[in-house]
Design a protein around this motif. Structure first.
Motif, PDB file in Angstrom:
ATOM      1  N   PRO A   1      45.485  40.490  48.732  1.00  0.00           N
ATOM      2  CA  PRO A   1      45.456  39.229  47.978  1.00  0.00           C
ATOM      3  C   PRO A   1      45.979  39.371  46.555  1.00  0.00           C
ATOM      4  CG  PRO A   1      43.379  39.560  49.154  1.00  0.00           C
ATOM      5  CD  PRO A   1      44.170  40.830  49.310  1.00  0.00           C
ATOM      6  N   GLN A   2      45.937  40.580  46.008  1.00  0.00           N
ATOM      7  CA  GLN A   2      46.409  40.760  44.632  1.00  0.00           C
ATOM      8  C   GLN A   2      47.922  40.596  44.506  1.00  0.00           C
ATOM      9  OE1 GLN A   2      43.899  44.536  44.069  1.00  0.00           O
ATOM     10  NE2 GLN A   2      44.017  43.707  42.017  1.00  0.00           N
ATOM     11  N   ILE A   3      48.643  40.685  45.634  1.00  0.00           N
ATOM     12  CA  ILE A   3      50.072  40.348  45.590  1.00  0.00           C
ATOM     13  C   ILE A   3      50.330  39.049  46.366  1.00  0.00           C
ATOM     14  CG2 ILE A   3      50.823  42.712  45.149  1.00  0.00           C
ATOM     15  CD1 ILE A   3      51.781  42.849  48.107  1.00  0.00           C
TER      16      ILE A   3
ATOM     17  N   GLY B   1      37.722  48.848  36.463  1.00  0.00           N
ATOM     18  CA  GLY B   1      38.837  48.051  35.990  1.00  0.00           C
ATOM     19  C   GLY B   1      39.515  47.452  37.199  1.00  0.00           C
ATOM     20  N   CYS B   2      40.509  46.628  36.965  1.00  0.00           N
ATOM     21  CA  CYS B   2      41.190  45.967  38.077  1.00  0.00           C
ATOM     22  C   CYS B   2      42.590  45.594  37.621  1.00  0.00           C
ATOM     23  CB  CYS B   2      40.406  44.705  38.473  1.00  0.00           C
ATOM     24  SG  CYS B   2      41.148  43.806  39.851  1.00  0.00           S
ATOM     25  N   LEU B   3      43.570  45.812  38.472  1.00  0.00           N
ATOM     26  CA  LEU B   3      44.950  45.475  38.111  1.00  0.00           C
ATOM     27  C   LEU B   3      45.122  43.971  37.885  1.00  0.00           C
ATOM     28  CD1 LEU B   3      46.940  47.836  40.503  1.00  0.00           C
ATOM     29  CD2 LEU B   3      46.216  48.239  38.142  1.00  0.00           C
ATOM     30  N   SER B   4      44.196  43.171  38.420  1.00  0.00           N
ATOM     31  CA  SER B   4      44.249  41.720  38.208  1.00  0.00           C
ATOM     32  C   SER B   4      43.516  41.293  36.935  1.00  0.00           C
ATOM     33  CB  SER B   4      43.651  40.985  39.418  1.00  0.00           C
ATOM     34  OG  SER B   4      44.458  41.192  40.557  1.00  0.00           O
TER      35      SER B   4
ATOM     36  N   GLN C   1      34.145  49.345  47.780  1.00  0.00           N
ATOM     37  CA  GLN C   1      33.429  48.095  47.545  1.00  0.00           C
ATOM     38  C   GLN C   1      34.239  47.163  46.646  1.00  0.00           C
ATOM     39  OE1 GLN C   1      28.877  48.823  47.124  1.00  0.00           O
ATOM     40  NE2 GLN C   1      29.845  50.836  46.922  1.00  0.00           N
ATOM     41  N   HIS C   2      34.872  47.731  45.612  1.00  0.00           N
ATOM     42  CA  HIS C   2      35.688  46.909  44.709  1.00  0.00           C
ATOM     43  C   HIS C   2      36.854  46.275  45.472  1.00  0.00           C
ATOM     44  CE1 HIS C   2      37.840  46.104  40.783  1.00  0.00           C
ATOM     45  NE2 HIS C   2      38.819  46.002  41.675  1.00  0.00           N
ATOM     46  N   GLU C   3      37.565  47.114  46.239  1.00  0.00           N
ATOM     47  CA  GLU C   3      38.754  46.588  46.926  1.00  0.00           C
ATOM     48  C   GLU C   3      38.366  45.562  47.988  1.00  0.00           C
ATOM     49  OE1 GLU C   3      41.464  46.968  45.561  1.00  0.00           O
ATOM     50  OE2 GLU C   3      40.897  48.648  44.290  1.00  0.00           O
ATOM     51  N   CYS C   4      37.312  45.839  48.732  1.00  0.00           N
ATOM     52  CA  CYS C   4      36.915  44.907  49.796  1.00  0.00           C
ATOM     53  C   CYS C   4      36.362  43.606  49.219  1.00  0.00           C
ATOM     54  CB  CYS C   4      35.939  45.579  50.753  1.00  0.00           C
ATOM     55  SG  CYS C   4      36.751  46.898  51.714  1.00  0.00           S
ATOM     56  N   ASP C   5      35.828  43.642  48.013  1.00  0.00           N
ATOM     57  CA  ASP C   5      35.432  42.402  47.343  1.00  0.00           C
ATOM     58  C   ASP C   5      36.623  41.450  47.204  1.00  0.00           C
ATOM     59  OD1 ASP C   5      32.705  42.469  46.895  1.00  0.00           O
ATOM     60  OD2 ASP C   5      32.843  42.939  44.757  1.00  0.00           O
ATOM     61  N   HIS C   6      37.801  42.009  46.956  1.00  0.00           N
ATOM     62  CA  HIS C   6      38.986  41.149  46.808  1.00  0.00           C
ATOM     63  C   HIS C   6      39.222  40.311  48.070  1.00  0.00           C
ATOM     64  CE1 HIS C   6      40.739  42.284  42.959  1.00  0.00           C
ATOM     65  NE2 HIS C   6      40.564  43.568  43.220  1.00  0.00           N
ATOM     66  N   LEU C   7      38.824  40.838  49.225  1.00  0.00           N
ATOM     67  CA  LEU C   7      39.050  40.128  50.491  1.00  0.00           C
ATOM     68  C   LEU C   7      38.099  38.945  50.642  1.00  0.00           C
ATOM     69  CD1 LEU C   7      39.545  43.232  52.799  1.00  0.00           C
ATOM     70  CD2 LEU C   7      41.231  42.021  51.372  1.00  0.00           C
TER      71      LEU C   7
HETATM   72 NI    NI Z   1      40.676  45.021  41.710  1.00  0.00          NI
END
Ligand code: NI
Length: 177
Positions: free
Chosen positions: A51-53, A102-105, A144-150
């Motif tokens: 989703p970040q792209i 942190g987060c690239l978004s 957990q951080h990455e799957c939160d994006h989903l």
């Molecule tokens: Ni992130």
């Protein structure tokens, strides 16, 4: 393939709940994984979610394909490079730990988030092979951080304390943001 622009917080596409991947081992899927990898590496990310792209699919990648430490997380334990589709997360205990994320978004910022210390994650790689791991520490945090994006969740929605949130170069003057 290509380095893609990373959507930043405020873009409504980051708030969508992603669809499961239904077809594995397709040229389109491999191209998407390569775009995510190129984009993650170009930004020194510890992980990135589709989703970040702007792709609303349950696909995340994380970890390092090379042995060099991540300059954005120099003290973190190494995480094996992983492509994870349609993930299911199961905490292995109630124990949680606070840690900086942190987060690239959310460029240039860091915040403290509580995450489960140990968890099991299951899913598939891009070829449809099943993945089933039990992990802890930074590896568990990244998953957990990455799957939160989903689920349309960004880490500032989960801050342990809004006061433990700020600009990386102010919080950690020795670390390059
Ligand atoms: Ni992130």
């Amino acid at each position: 393939m290509a380095i893609k622009p990373v959507l930043r917080m405020g873009d409504p596409r980051l708030l969508l709940v992603s669809e499961p991947v239904r077809e594995f081992d397709t040229p389109e899927l491999h191209a998407l994984v390569q775009d995510l990898l190129d984009t993650m590496l170009a930004n020194d990310g510890a992980g990135i979610a589709a989703p970040q792209i702007g792709i609303s699919l349950q696909l995340v990648i994380f970890g390092s394909p090379t042995p060099r430490p991540n300059p954005r997380y120099p003290d973190a334990d190494p995480v094996p490079f992983t492509v994870l589709l349609n993930p299911q997360l199961t905490p292995l205990s109630d124990e949680q730990a606070d840690g900086w994320e942190g987060c690239l978004s959310v460029p240039g910022l860091r915040g403290v988030v509580a995450r489960y210390s140990r968890l099991r994650y299951q899913g598939f790689d891009q070829y449809g092979q099943s993945i089933d791991r039990s992990v802890d520490g930074f590896h568990a945090r990244v998953v957990q951080h990455e799957c939160d994006h989903l689920q349309g969740v960004l880490y500032p929605m989960r801050l342990s304390d809004p006061r433990a949130f700020g600009f990386t170069d102010v919080l950690f003057p020795a670390v390059t943001a």
